[in-house]
Design a protein around this motif. Structure first.
Motif, short mmCIF file in Angstrom:
data_model
loop_
_atom_site.label_atom_id
_atom_site.label_comp_id
_atom_site.label_asym_id
_atom_site.label_seq_id
_atom_site.Cartn_x
_atom_site.Cartn_y
_atom_site.Cartn_z
N GLU A 121 0.81 -1.22 0.00
CA GLU A 121 0.00 0.00 0.00
C GLU A 121 0.85 1.28 0.00
N GLN A 122 1.84 1.33 0.90
CA GLN A 122 2.55 2.61 1.06
C GLN A 122 4.04 2.40 1.38
N SER A 123 4.84 3.32 0.89
CA SER A 123 6.26 3.41 1.26
C SER A 123 6.57 4.87 1.56
N GLN A 124 7.69 5.10 2.22
CA GLN A 124 8.04 6.46 2.63
C GLN A 124 9.46 6.77 2.20
N VAL A 125 9.68 8.04 1.78
CA VAL A 125 10.96 8.48 1.22
C VAL A 125 11.43 9.74 1.92
N ASP A 126 12.74 9.85 2.10
CA ASP A 126 13.30 11.08 2.67
C ASP A 126 14.80 11.15 2.39
N TRP A 127 15.35 12.36 2.57
CA TRP A 127 16.79 12.61 2.51
C TRP A 127 17.30 12.89 3.91
N SER A 128 18.60 12.71 4.10
CA SER A 128 19.24 13.15 5.33
C SER A 128 20.70 13.49 5.02
N SER A 129 21.21 14.54 5.66
CA SER A 129 22.59 14.95 5.45
C SER A 129 23.54 14.09 6.29
N PHE A 130 24.64 13.66 5.68
CA PHE A 130 25.63 12.83 6.36
C PHE A 130 27.03 13.45 6.29
N GLY A 131 27.08 14.77 6.41
CA GLY A 131 28.37 15.45 6.44
C GLY A 131 28.94 15.68 5.05
N THR A 132 30.23 15.44 4.89
CA THR A 132 30.90 15.69 3.61
C THR A 132 31.74 14.47 3.21
N ILE A 133 32.13 14.46 1.95
CA ILE A 133 32.97 13.38 1.42
C ILE A 133 33.92 13.99 0.39
N GLU A 134 35.13 13.48 0.33
CA GLU A 134 36.09 13.94 -0.68
C GLU A 134 36.06 12.98 -1.85
N GLU A 135 35.69 13.52 -3.00
CA GLU A 135 35.56 12.71 -4.20
C GLU A 135 36.46 13.27 -5.30
N TYR A 136 37.47 12.49 -5.69
CA TYR A 136 38.43 12.90 -6.71
C TYR A 136 39.09 14.23 -6.34
N GLY A 137 39.44 14.35 -5.08
CA GLY A 137 40.13 15.54 -4.60
C GLY A 137 39.22 16.74 -4.35
N ILE A 138 37.91 16.57 -4.48
CA ILE A 138 36.96 17.67 -4.31
C ILE A 138 36.05 17.35 -3.13
N LYS A 139 35.92 18.29 -2.20
CA LYS A 139 35.08 18.09 -1.02
C LYS A 139 33.63 18.42 -1.37
N LYS A 140 32.73 17.46 -1.14
CA LYS A 140 31.33 17.64 -1.48
C LYS A 140 30.45 17.26 -0.30
N LYS A 141 29.22 17.79 -0.29
CA LYS A 141 28.25 17.39 0.73
C LYS A 141 27.76 15.98 0.44
N LEU A 142 27.53 15.22 1.51
CA LEU A 142 27.10 13.83 1.38
C LEU A 142 25.67 13.70 1.91
N TYR A 143 24.81 13.05 1.12
CA TYR A 143 23.41 12.85 1.49
C TYR A 143 23.08 11.36 1.44
N CYS A 144 22.06 11.00 2.21
CA CYS A 144 21.58 9.61 2.18
C CYS A 144 20.11 9.61 1.79
N PHE A 145 19.79 8.89 0.73
CA PHE A 145 18.40 8.68 0.29
C PHE A 145 17.90 7.40 0.94
N SER A 146 16.67 7.44 1.43
CA SER A 146 16.10 6.25 2.08
C SER A 146 14.66 6.04 1.62
N MET A 147 14.33 4.81 1.30
CA MET A 147 12.95 4.40 1.03
C MET A 147 12.66 3.16 1.86
N ILE A 148 11.55 3.17 2.59
CA ILE A 148 11.19 2.03 3.43
C ILE A 148 9.75 1.62 3.13
N LEU A 149 9.54 0.34 2.96
CA LEU A 149 8.20 -0.19 2.70
C LEU A 149 7.42 -0.26 4.00
#
Length: 504
Positions: A121-149
């Motif tokens: 019938e239903q699932s739920q979705v949201d984002w959450s911030s998880f700090g930063t991450i260095e990717e290929y020498g570039i510092k970027k914000k890190l997010y987590c996507f979550s979907m739960i049934l």
């Protein structure tokens, strides 16, 4: 009378008088006059404070405020203040805030009946911030996507460095693939990714998101404002994700993090006995009755327009990607996903170029095939230009060679095109004279040739042979001859006829 806290401060500092502190120092520290300090230091009894019964300015409006909070729990303090001021309230904002705060807190503590959803019938979705991450020498914000049934509590997570709509839709589709389907309703918060505006029940959805929802046929719903309970199944797992997986996990880049996250989902998060259902999520997933994907996937690629540079490259996320040289300086359309970028031209069925995505910045990614034939075409154009220049006059070849060998003209070959365009407006004799004079003084460049033409004619660039009439007119003006009124030729014919008649 001073406040009780101030009295206690003065008495406390007074105990230091025996150690050398003076009344003047206590006066300076507390901000009170020395006489006031001395008075309270010598007082033998503690000051007595009595509370006075005062009627709050809000008292006549408290019942109205309680009623409004019951009817509209989300009403803001500012709006409530405007409403009661219209009824005659003269108090401050803080009085209203102090009164409503306990009511709101008590309401949040009220027991909430757990809402359990039916299978599929239903699932739920949201984002959450998880700090930063260095990717290929570039510092970027890190997010987590979550979907739960909602029924089985099976969860899917994916870490990203962007929250744009294309990343959001890609995460949805990956979750659908992980679950083997999707629910009929998906619950969201009021993220700007999907909700452009929301006012009095009217919702303006992101058009890309609604196209995605229509493609799969699920119904998106927004949770009630300021009611975290309606989204608790997702918000609580974020704390679980942090504590049980993210904190202390070592990873090398976002791909490695997502691989470890997927392993954690398959071996721990979805195989444990859930604290609420007392069952294993993967076991309950078999009863979900999800809507099937039917072997069709939505294209979640980023779509945008790009202008091709003169050297046959387009830009995307800090890097440049080549296209066939025939599209230089033209506008093309790009479609980019996590793995590759496809470049399209109007009236072309397939992409004109495909490249793997480079995750760093400042790199040119090129395909040698895109430049095949370019050197031949450039040589043909150069030979044609050279032939046209040599045809200007017999001295054109000598001037060409002198120009290219001149250190001052190095890298300024484009001036030859301007010189060609200028010389085509003048006679062969003038061009020959200009080239001879330029070679004599080794004066190369457009401005020198232009100057010779100006000096040659005494005015701006010449557009053709100068009429004799203009030459005579300019000569007479220099000699200071009086201007003669110009008359039609018929006037002179009449004069001659009269002269012949008088002779007869």
């Amino acid at each position: 009378m001073i406040k009780e806290e101030e009295w206690m401060t003065i008495r406390g500092l007074g105990s230091r008088i025996k150690k050398g502190m003076t009344v003047s120092e206590i006066s300076r520290l507390t901000g009170h006059d020395r006489k006031t300090v001395r008075k309270y230091l010598l007082a033998e009894e503690k000051l007595k404070y009595s509370a006075t019964d005062r009627v709050s300015k809000l008292e006549p409006y408290k019942d109205y405020v309680r009623l409004r909070l019951k009817e509209v729990p989300e009403i803001s303090i500012q709006r409530m203040l405007r409403e009661i001021k219209e009824k005659g309230y003269t108090g401050a904002h803080s009085i209203l805030g102090d009164f409503t705060r306990p009511i709101r807190e008590e309401r949040q503590k009220e027991a909430v009946i757990r809402f359990e959803t039916m299978p599929g019938e239903q699932s739920q979705v949201d984002w959450s911030s998880f700090g930063t991450i260095e990717e290929y020498g570039i510092k970027k914000k890190l997010y987590c996507f979550s979907m739960i049934l909602g029924f089985s509590r099976t969860i899917y997570i994916e870490f990203t460095t962007s929250q744009d709509i294309f990343t959001f839709l890609t995460c949805h589709q990956n979750a659908f693939l992980y679950f083997g389907g999707y629910t009929r309703i998906i619950l969201y918060d009021n993220a700007k990714t999907i909700v452009l505006s929301r006012y009095q029940g009217n919702i303006e959805w992101n058009t890309n998101f609604m196209d995605f929802a229509g493609f799969y046929g699920f119904q998106p719903k927004l949770c009630r404002l300021y009611r975290a309970q309606t989204k608790g199944k997702v918000e609580r797992p974020f704390a679980y994700i942090r504590q049980d997986f993210f904190i202390g996990t070592k990873f090398e880049g976002i791909e490695d993090l997502n691989q470890k996250g997927l392993s954690w989902l398959n071996t721990l998060a979805n195989t444990r006995v859930h604290g609420t259902t007392k069952e294993i999520p993967f076991e309950r997933l078999k009863k979900e009755s999800l809507l099937p994907l039917k072997n069709r996937l939505y294209d979640t690629s980023y779509i945008g327009a790009r202008k091709v540079s003169s050297d046959c490259f387009i830009s995307y996320e800090g890097n440049r990607y080549s296209v066939p040289y025939q599209y230089s300086r033209k506008s093309l359309t790009i479609r980019a996903d996590k793995g590759r970028i496809r470049i399209y031209a109007d009236n072309q069925q397939g992409p004109v170029a495909i490249h793997p995505i480079f995750r760093g910045k400042g790199k040119d990614i090129s395909d040698p095939k895109h430049f095949e034939g370019l050197k031949i075409k450039q040589k043909e154009r150069w030979d044609g230009f050279k032939e046209a220049f040599f045809s200007l006059s017999p001295k054109a070849k000598d001037y060409w060679d002198g120009f290219l060998s001149s250190s001052q003209m190095r890298g300024r070959w484009w001036e030859l095109r301007k010189i060609l365009s200028l010389c085509e407006k003048h006679s062969l004799e003038d061009v020959e004279y200009a080239f001879k004079r330029a070679l004599k003084y080794q004066a190369f460049g457009y401005k020198y040739i232009e100057g010779i033409f100006i000096n040659l004619r005494g005015k701006g660039p010449f557009t053709g042979p100068e009429p004799l009439k203009e030459i005579l007119k300019r000569t007479l003006e220099k000699m200071g001859a009086p201007k003669v009124e110009e008359r039609p030729l018929k006037t002179y014919d009449q004069f001659l006829d009269q002269y012949r008649a008088s002779q007869n």
